[in-house]
Design a protein around this motif. Sequence first.
Motif, PDB file in Angstrom:
ATOM      1  N   MET A   1       5.863  49.883 -27.107  1.00 22.16           N
ATOM      2  CA  MET A   1       4.705  49.214 -27.719  1.00 22.16           C
ATOM      3  C   MET A   1       3.559  50.199 -27.811  1.00 22.16           C
ATOM      4  O   MET A   1       3.156  50.802 -26.810  1.00 22.16           O
ATOM      5  N   PRO A   2       3.006  50.450 -28.992  1.00 23.87           N
ATOM      6  CA  PRO A   2       1.952  51.450 -29.150  1.00 23.87           C
ATOM      7  C   PRO A   2       0.746  51.130 -28.274  1.00 23.87           C
ATOM      8  O   PRO A   2       0.289  49.994 -28.198  1.00 23.87           O
ATOM      9  N   GLY A   3       0.237  52.186 -27.609  1.00 25.15           N
ATOM     10  CA  GLY A   3      -0.955  52.037 -26.798  1.00 25.15           C
ATOM     11  C   GLY A   3      -0.711  51.455 -25.425  1.00 25.15           C
ATOM     12  O   GLY A   3      -1.621  51.325 -24.621  1.00 25.15           O
ATOM     13  N   PHE A   4       0.550  51.073 -25.116  1.00 31.26           N
ATOM     14  CA  PHE A   4       0.839  50.470 -23.816  1.00 31.26           C
ATOM     15  C   PHE A   4       0.973  51.566 -22.768  1.00 31.26           C
ATOM     16  O   PHE A   4       1.595  52.591 -22.985  1.00 31.26           O
ATOM     17  N   ALA A   5       0.336  51.354 -21.600  1.00 29.19           N
ATOM     18  CA  ALA A   5       0.436  52.315 -20.502  1.00 29.19           C
ATOM     19  C   ALA A   5       0.672  51.570 -19.204  1.00 29.19           C
ATOM     20  O   ALA A   5       0.062  50.534 -18.954  1.00 29.19           O
ATOM     21  N   LEU A   6       1.576  52.061 -18.392  1.00 30.65           N
ATOM     22  CA  LEU A   6       1.821  51.452 -17.102  1.00 30.65           C
ATOM     23  C   LEU A   6       0.630  51.662 -16.187  1.00 30.65           C
ATOM     24  O   LEU A   6      -0.033  52.698 -16.253  1.00 30.65           O
ATOM     25  N   PRO A   7       0.319  50.696 -15.307  1.00 31.94           N
ATOM     26  CA  PRO A   7      -0.708  50.933 -14.292  1.00 31.94           C
ATOM     27  C   PRO A   7      -0.333  52.134 -13.446  1.00 31.94           C
ATOM     28  O   PRO A   7       0.852  52.446 -13.261  1.00 31.94           O
ATOM     29  N   LEU A   8      -1.349  52.809 -12.898  1.00 34.60           N
ATOM     30  CA  LEU A   8      -1.082  54.021 -12.139  1.00 34.60           C
ATOM     31  C   LEU A   8      -0.125  53.782 -10.982  1.00 34.60           C
ATOM     32  O   LEU A   8       0.721  54.617 -10.677  1.00 34.60           O
ATOM     33  N   GLU A   9      -0.261  52.610 -10.312  1.00 33.04           N
ATOM     34  CA  GLU A   9       0.601  52.381  -9.164  1.00 33.04           C
ATOM     35  C   GLU A   9       2.061  52.206  -9.565  1.00 33.04           C
ATOM     36  O   GLU A   9       2.959  52.276  -8.729  1.00 33.04           O
ATOM     37  N   LYS A  10       2.335  51.957 -10.858  1.00 33.47           N
ATOM     38  CA  LYS A  10       3.708  51.785 -11.322  1.00 33.47           C
ATOM     39  C   LYS A  10       4.325  53.091 -11.818  1.00 33.47           C
ATOM     40  O   LYS A  10       5.516  53.169 -12.052  1.00 33.47           O
ATOM     41  N   LEU A  11       3.472  54.107 -12.007  1.00 29.54           N
ATOM     42  CA  LEU A  11       3.989  55.368 -12.515  1.00 29.54           C
ATOM     43  C   LEU A  11       4.828  56.068 -11.450  1.00 29.54           C
ATOM     44  O   LEU A  11       4.425  56.186 -10.294  1.00 29.54           O
ATOM     45  N   GLN A  12       6.003  56.523 -11.838  1.00 30.86           N
ATOM     46  CA  GLN A  12       6.859  57.288 -10.946  1.00 30.86           C
ATOM     47  C   GLN A  12       6.828  58.736 -11.431  1.00 30.86           C
ATOM     48  O   GLN A  12       7.472  59.088 -12.415  1.00 30.86           O
ATOM     49  N   LEU A  13       6.065  59.568 -10.762  1.00 28.08           N
ATOM     50  CA  LEU A  13       5.859  60.937 -11.207  1.00 28.08           C
ATOM     51  C   LEU A  13       6.496  61.901 -10.215  1.00 28.08           C
ATOM     52  O   LEU A  13       6.328  61.778  -8.997  1.00 28.08           O
ATOM     53  N   ASP A  14       7.205  62.885 -10.766  1.00 25.92           N
ATOM     54  CA  ASP A  14       7.867  63.882  -9.920  1.00 25.92           C
ATOM     55  C   ASP A  14       6.918  64.988  -9.486  1.00 25.92           C
ATOM     56  O   ASP A  14       7.251  65.761  -8.582  1.00 25.92           O
ATOM     57  N   ASN A  15       5.748  65.089 -10.121  1.00 16.79           N
ATOM     58  CA  ASN A  15       4.868  66.231  -9.863  1.00 16.79           C
ATOM     59  C   ASN A  15       3.694  65.893  -8.965  1.00 16.79           C
ATOM     60  O   ASN A  15       2.710  66.630  -8.908  1.00 16.79           O
ATOM     61  N   VAL A  16       3.757  64.779  -8.231  1.00 15.14           N
ATOM     62  CA  VAL A  16       2.670  64.432  -7.324  1.00 15.14           C
ATOM     63  C   VAL A  16       3.243  63.988  -5.979  1.00 15.14           C
ATOM     64  O   VAL A  16       4.261  63.292  -5.925  1.00 15.14           O
ATOM     65  N   SER A  17       2.613  64.432  -4.884  1.00 11.27           N
ATOM     66  CA  SER A  17       3.022  64.015  -3.548  1.00 11.27           C
ATOM     67  C   SER A  17       1.773  63.763  -2.711  1.00 11.27           C
ATOM     68  O   SER A  17       0.682  64.237  -3.041  1.00 11.27           O
ATOM     69  N   PHE A  18       1.931  63.020  -1.614  1.00 11.89           N
ATOM     70  CA  PHE A  18       0.800  62.651  -0.762  1.00 11.89           C
ATOM     71  C   PHE A  18       1.117  62.944   0.695  1.00 11.89           C
ATOM     72  O   PHE A  18       2.232  62.705   1.158  1.00 11.89           O
ATOM     73  N   ASN A  19       0.112  63.442   1.383  1.00 10.81           N
ATOM     74  CA  ASN A  19       0.224  63.697   2.820  1.00 10.81           C
ATOM     75  C   ASN A  19      -0.991  63.058   3.480  1.00 10.81           C
ATOM     76  O   ASN A  19      -2.107  63.564   3.355  1.00 10.81           O
ATOM     77  N   ASP A  20      -0.794  61.924   4.139  1.00 11.35           N
ATOM     78  CA  ASP A  20      -1.898  61.213   4.767  1.00 11.35           C
ATOM     79  C   ASP A  20      -1.994  61.639   6.227  1.00 11.35           C
ATOM     80  O   ASP A  20      -1.140  61.303   7.045  1.00 11.35           O
ATOM     81  N   LEU A  21      -3.054  62.394   6.555  1.00  8.57           N
ATOM     82  CA  LEU A  21      -3.257  62.868   7.921  1.00  8.57           C
ATOM     83  C   LEU A  21      -4.074  61.889   8.755  1.00  8.57           C
ATOM     84  O   LEU A  21      -4.464  62.203   9.883  1.00  8.57           O
ATOM     85  N   HIS A  22      -4.357  60.720   8.179  1.00 10.88           N
ATOM     86  CA  HIS A  22      -5.040  59.642   8.888  1.00 10.88           C
ATOM     87  C   HIS A  22      -6.316  60.135   9.586  1.00 10.88           C
ATOM     88  O   HIS A  22      -6.418  60.103  10.807  1.00 10.88           O
ATOM     89  N   PRO A  23      -7.289  60.593   8.786  1.00  7.76           N
ATOM     90  CA  PRO A  23      -8.535  61.074   9.395  1.00  7.76           C
ATOM     91  C   PRO A  23      -9.205  59.982  10.207  1.00  7.76           C
ATOM     92  O   PRO A  23      -9.215  58.816   9.826  1.00  7.76           O
ATOM     93  N   ARG A  24      -9.762  60.385  11.334  1.00  6.87           N
ATOM     94  CA  ARG A  24     -10.383  59.424  12.250  1.00  6.87           C
ATOM     95  C   ARG A  24     -11.666  58.866  11.652  1.00  6.87           C
ATOM     96  O   ARG A  24     -12.517  59.604  11.153  1.00  6.87           O
TER      97      ARG A  24
END
Length: 340
Positions: free
Chosen positions: A1-24
């Motif tokens: 569908m033209p102009g349709f974009a998935l919400p960011l939380e639904k995107l499955q991207l291979d080029n992004v990772s997260f490291n949560d160090l749980h800052p105090r």
Amino acid sequence: MPGFALPLEKLQLDNVSFNDLHPRASDKRSEILSGLQQRQKFIDPKYFYDIRGSKLFERITGLPEYYPTRTERQILKHNSKSIGADCGKNCVLIEPGSGSSEKVRLLLDTLKPAAYVPMDISTDFLRQSATRLANEYPWLTVHAICADFANLEKVPDGLPAGRRVIFYPGSTLGNMNPADASLFLRNLGRWLNRDGGVLIGIDMHKSARVLEGAYNDAEGVTALFNLNILNNINGLLKTDFDVSRFEHRAFYNEKKYRIEMHLVSKVDQIIRLNETEIGFARGETIHTENSYKYTREGFEKLARGSGFVIRSCWSDEQELFGVYYLELDETRGRDHQEKS
């Protein structure tokens, strides 16, 4: 569908990772109460940035009087090739306090870093910003780290290997007094390989008229931003600040080369925080922010005293703002442990 974009939380991207160090989380109540009980009352400027404060600051950056943001952006945009030559291609680009990662977008196509490492203390905001950036630049490896950069004692495990360049725009260093700024720069140096560097934005010393105009805009947005810190404190701690009983004051302290922002009590009053009462005399102030400005010579002295040399500097025609590329000064036998 033209102009349709998935919400960011639904995107499955291979080029992004997260490291949560749980800052105090800081003890906000003790920190704020301690500041308000000093002879010169103060509140840490980090408490400017609740949702409303962040929106007000975005308005400030677009005001005609407020030159730093647009000037730094122009410098980065117009000098991206020479900046890229100093940083080198395929570097690991680390940005402490990355926020929305807006300014780095001016450099990515030229630098082509091997990886971009945004660091921020807000987990959700960092995740959204990093995912958005990874979606916009599918060729870029984004390795986001949730941490308080200033309090990290060592380089986190899993950081991409390669020559490290730290990107620290916005003249944020100016919010620190010179001793703390020097300590911060030294800590940056401990993150670098021997051939790494720091790309940093610095607001330059200039006439009081220009500086005071930038912090006392005609629309009064900076005044609203300054006063809003009391609204935020009320929400965080259930204090009873009446914002209408305070007024904004910003001036250039020429002896200390810094803009000072204060909130001035219009009347004698008492503020309550649970069982604690904090008295204000009419005319007494809460010091909310410093913003140090540097001459070229002054910043070079700070950099050298912190173990760096200036390799390059870019500025605008009026020399309102400077972007510097710093390298480690190994000739001074600086306390630096190379990390791979």
